[in-house]
Scaffold this motif. Structure first.
Motif, PDB file in Angstrom:
ATOM      1  N   SER A  52       6.453  11.388  88.693  1.00  0.00           N
ATOM      2  CA  SER A  52       6.634  12.619  89.095  1.00  0.00           C
ATOM      3  C   SER A  52       5.865  13.481  88.116  1.00  0.00           C
ATOM      4  N   GLY A  53       5.360  14.685  88.420  1.00  0.00           N
ATOM      5  CA  GLY A  53       4.523  15.555  87.765  1.00  0.00           C
ATOM      6  C   GLY A  53       5.484  15.727  86.362  1.00  0.00           C
ATOM      7  N   LYS A  54       6.713  16.037  86.567  1.00  0.00           N
ATOM      8  CA  LYS A  54       7.662  16.551  85.260  1.00  0.00           C
ATOM      9  C   LYS A  54       7.474  15.111  84.253  1.00  0.00           C
ATOM     10  N   ILE A  55       7.478  13.893  84.939  1.00  0.00           N
ATOM     11  CA  ILE A  55       7.526  12.753  83.917  1.00  0.00           C
ATOM     12  C   ILE A  55       6.137  12.456  83.487  1.00  0.00           C
ATOM     13  N   ARG A  56       5.267  12.977  84.261  1.00  0.00           N
ATOM     14  CA  ARG A  56       3.706  12.640  83.796  1.00  0.00           C
ATOM     15  C   ARG A  56       3.493  13.473  82.615  1.00  0.00           C
ATOM     16  N   LYS A  57       4.141  14.812  82.683  1.00  0.00           N
ATOM     17  CA  LYS A  57       3.898  15.737  81.439  1.00  0.00           C
ATOM     18  C   LYS A  57       4.301  15.045  80.235  1.00  0.00           C
ATOM     19  N   ALA A  58       5.662  14.528  80.585  1.00  0.00           N
ATOM     20  CA  ALA A  58       6.249  14.297  79.198  1.00  0.00           C
ATOM     21  C   ALA A  58       5.619  12.887  78.797  1.00  0.00           C
ATOM     22  N   LEU A  59       5.211  12.062  79.306  1.00  0.00           N
ATOM     23  CA  LEU A  59       4.468  10.924  79.037  1.00  0.00           C
ATOM     24  C   LEU A  59       3.190  11.101  78.435  1.00  0.00           C
ATOM     25  N   ILE A  60       2.401  11.874  79.162  1.00  0.00           N
ATOM     26  CA  ILE A  60       0.968  11.827  78.958  1.00  0.00           C
ATOM     27  C   ILE A  60       0.370  12.961  77.503  1.00  0.00           C
ATOM     28  N   SER A  61       1.615  13.627  77.181  1.00  0.00           N
ATOM     29  CA  SER A  61       1.310  14.607  76.212  1.00  0.00           C
ATOM     30  C   SER A  61       1.625  14.032  74.674  1.00  0.00           C
ATOM     31  N   GLN A  62       1.983  12.709  74.676  1.00  0.00           N
ATOM     32  CA  GLN A  62       2.263  11.967  73.557  1.00  0.00           C
ATOM     33  C   GLN A  62       0.902  11.193  73.313  1.00  0.00           C
ATOM     34  N   GLU A  63      -0.083  10.856  74.191  1.00  0.00           N
ATOM     35  CA  GLU A  63      -1.252  10.160  74.026  1.00  0.00           C
ATOM     36  C   GLU A  63      -0.808   8.664  73.922  1.00  0.00           C
ATOM     37  N   ARG A  64       0.501   8.287  73.514  1.00  0.00           N
ATOM     38  CA  ARG A  64       0.455   6.686  73.475  1.00  0.00           C
ATOM     39  C   ARG A  64       2.090   6.727  73.660  1.00  0.00           C
ATOM     40  N   LEU A  65       2.363   5.735  74.345  1.00  0.00           N
ATOM     41  CA  LEU A  65       3.621   5.226  74.594  1.00  0.00           C
ATOM     42  C   LEU A  65       4.081   3.990  73.909  1.00  0.00           C
ATOM     43  N   TYR A  66       5.463   4.054  73.114  1.00  0.00           N
ATOM     44  CA  TYR A  66       5.921   3.121  72.429  1.00  0.00           C
ATOM     45  C   TYR A  66       6.591   2.031  73.036  1.00  0.00           C
ATOM     46  N   ILE A  67       6.364   0.730  73.171  1.00  0.00           N
ATOM     47  CA  ILE A  67       6.946  -0.169  73.985  1.00  0.00           C
ATOM     48  C   ILE A  67       7.324  -1.320  73.348  1.00  0.00           C
ATOM     49  N   ARG A 126      -0.530   8.971  88.929  1.00  0.00           N
ATOM     50  CA  ARG A 126      -0.185   7.713  88.496  1.00  0.00           C
ATOM     51  C   ARG A 126      -0.824   7.710  86.689  1.00  0.00           C
ATOM     52  N   LEU A 127      -0.382   7.001  86.141  1.00  0.00           N
ATOM     53  CA  LEU A 127      -0.783   6.848  84.535  1.00  0.00           C
ATOM     54  C   LEU A 127      -1.031   5.474  84.604  1.00  0.00           C
ATOM     55  N   THR A 128      -2.191   5.053  83.572  1.00  0.00           N
ATOM     56  CA  THR A 128      -2.435   3.816  83.058  1.00  0.00           C
ATOM     57  C   THR A 128      -1.862   3.670  81.698  1.00  0.00           C
ATOM     58  N   VAL A 137      11.180   9.124  75.662  1.00  0.00           N
ATOM     59  CA  VAL A 137      11.741  10.131  76.609  1.00  0.00           C
ATOM     60  C   VAL A 137      13.093  10.799  75.875  1.00  0.00           C
ATOM     61  N   ALA A 138      13.774   9.991  75.860  1.00  0.00           N
ATOM     62  CA  ALA A 138      15.293  10.278  75.596  1.00  0.00           C
ATOM     63  C   ALA A 138      15.525  11.318  74.640  1.00  0.00           C
ATOM     64  N   ASP A 139      14.759  11.197  73.281  1.00  0.00           N
ATOM     65  CA  ASP A 139      15.024  11.986  71.967  1.00  0.00           C
ATOM     66  C   ASP A 139      14.344  13.164  72.438  1.00  0.00           C
ATOM     67  N   LYS A 140      13.166  13.417  72.975  1.00  0.00           N
ATOM     68  CA  LYS A 140      12.122  14.279  72.993  1.00  0.00           C
ATOM     69  C   LYS A 140      12.382  15.170  74.067  1.00  0.00           C
ATOM     70  N   PHE A 141      12.939  14.461  75.357  1.00  0.00           N
ATOM     71  CA  PHE A 141      13.282  15.492  76.641  1.00  0.00           C
ATOM     72  C   PHE A 141      14.523  15.183  77.066  1.00  0.00           C
ATOM     73  N   SER A 142      15.515  15.963  76.447  1.00  0.00           N
ATOM     74  CA  SER A 142      16.917  15.712  76.875  1.00  0.00           C
ATOM     75  C   SER A 142      17.461  16.113  78.230  1.00  0.00           C
ATOM     76  N   GLY A 143      16.461  16.581  78.819  1.00  0.00           N
ATOM     77  CA  GLY A 143      16.872  17.133  80.052  1.00  0.00           C
ATOM     78  C   GLY A 143      16.528  15.985  81.135  1.00  0.00           C
ATOM     79  N   ILE A 144      15.979  14.952  80.783  1.00  0.00           N
ATOM     80  CA  ILE A 144      15.708  13.739  81.747  1.00  0.00           C
ATOM     81  C   ILE A 144      16.573  12.447  81.340  1.00  0.00           C
TER      82      ILE A 144
END
Length: 397
Positions: A286-301, A225-227, A249-256
């Motif tokens: 999922s572990g895959k999505i977690r890696k994709a999101l947390i590697s950025q340190e910030r999410l743009y919403i 889980r992520l906060t 996610v869309a531009d940086k992780f094309s496989g998702i």
């Protein structure tokens, strides 16, 4: 018309009343004050006219006229002072409102900081969460192997009984095992954590070769889980998840794809004040999505930049004060006090609040308890955090 002094006093009383209450609402308006002043002036003029027509000498008439003028002047000054006080009270109310807004904002910032500290272990020099971080934002569980051992018929055997049987049939010294922990689970089972996969295989073989009525299995790990801190409260969940995907996610992780992303992301719960402009999203991924999101340190919403951290808070029951479950699922028959650590009453009923706190969790297991229940340095909490982090499938994080 009554021209007695009491009538003049009654005309002034609304002004006095308004001075006392204007800090909450505007009681007397300017047109009303002007109307009262005109009425008082008219009555004073009538007093002067009557005095002039009456059987008074010139000195008495002059004295009445001068007193009437003084009264009229005093009333005018009172009105001016009232208007000044009213302006000052309005300014004070504006300042108070501004301070309230700043206080609410400070509370929100403090809550966000606490959430970040809790989810990353920042601010605690020796906290468990700080020790298991990887870099700045990554949680790294210990690279251990585990074996789940259950009775064939869990309805007739408890976890304590299973633990006793396992300790009889497995001799760590003979098998040269490196056991890191043994804990009880639901369904009458236990989980043994070992340093290596080879150690775990030795445990499996020993159990399977015995005629103890036990079976082994791979422990099922939970999704991470992520906060996400500071998500605008005005946005719907669907809008938030869409923005997370499109902007992060869309531009940086094309496989998702969007479909696979939404399938792997679930809102666990939200935290923060209900009336606040922003809240914190705790999402299960999922572990895959977690890696994709947390590697950025910030999410743009949308227009907001939100810190993202691993969620490592462990649940503590506020009935028995133990970790790993909530009060609504607690099986303990009696309350435990979060202050003195004694069983039989709640914190609100504690008669020892003036004394130093004792940890209820550590008191239960006869451990050093000279600290608050739930303290960041509490050994029981650190063990719970250790188990929590190692029960999550980070997929090699």
């Amino acid at each position: 018309m009554d021209k007695s002094p009491s009538n003049l006093a009654s005309c002034a009383s609304p002004i006095k009343s308004s001075l006392q209450t204007d800090f909450t609402i505007e009681v007397v308006s300017t047109p009303e004050i002007q109307k009262w002043m005109a009425s008082i002036e008219q009555q004073l003029n009538e007093v002067c006219s009557i005095a002039t027509e009456g059987k008074l000498n010139s000195e008495q008439k002059l004295k009445i006229t001068n007193l009437s003028r003084k009264i009229g002047s005093s009333v005018s000054q009172m009105a001016v002072l009232y208007q000044s006080l009213k302006q000052k009270s309005r300014l004070a109310i504006n300042i108070i409102d501004d301070l309230k807004e700043r206080r609410d904002l400070a509370d929100q910032i403090s809550e966000i900081k606490n959430t970040i500290k809790d989810s990353t272990g920042m601010g605690n020099n020796n906290s468990f969460a700080d020790m298991v971080k990887k870099g700045k934002n990554f949680v790294r569980p210990n690279n251990l192997s585990s074996v789940a051992i259950y009775p064939v018929n869990p309805l007739v055997q408890s976890s304590d009984e299973t633990k006793t049987i396992v300790q009889k049939i497995i001799r760590p010294d003979e098998l040269k095992l490196h056991v890191r922990g043994l804990r009880k689970t639901q369904n009458g089972g236990v989980i043994i954590s070992t340093e290596t996969k080879e150690d775990a295989e030795k445990v499996k073989d020993a159990v399977q070769l015995s005629s103890s009525g036990l079976t082994t299995d791979e422990p099922k790990k939970r999704q991470p889980r992520l906060t996400v801190v500071g998500v605008p409260s005005s946005m719907s969940d669907a809008e938030v998840f869409k923005c997370i995907y499109e902007q992060n996610v869309a531009d940086k992780f094309s496989g998702i794809s969007m479909e696979s992303f939404l399938k792997d992301v679930k809102l666990s719960h939200k935290s923060g004040r209900k009336d606040a402009p922003a809240c914190n999203y705790i999402i299960q991924v999922s572990g895959k999505i977690r890696k994709a999101l947390i590697s950025q340190e910030r999410l743009y919403i949308n227009w907001t930049s939100c810190p993202v951290r691993d969620f490592t808070l462990v649940t503590r029951c506020y009935k028995c004060q133990q970790y790993g479950h909530a009060a609504k699922t607690c099986r303990e028959p009696f309350l435990s006090c979060g202050h003195c650590g004694e069983v039989g009453h709640a914190f609100s009923e504690c008669k020892k609040t003036t004394e130093s706190p004792k940890c209820a969790t550590c008191t239960r297991y006869s451990k050093p308890n000279k600290h608050k229940t739930g303290d960041a340095e509490c050994p029981a909490r650190k063990i719970a955090e250790y188990r929590f982090i190692n029960s999550i499938d980070y997929e090699g994080a």
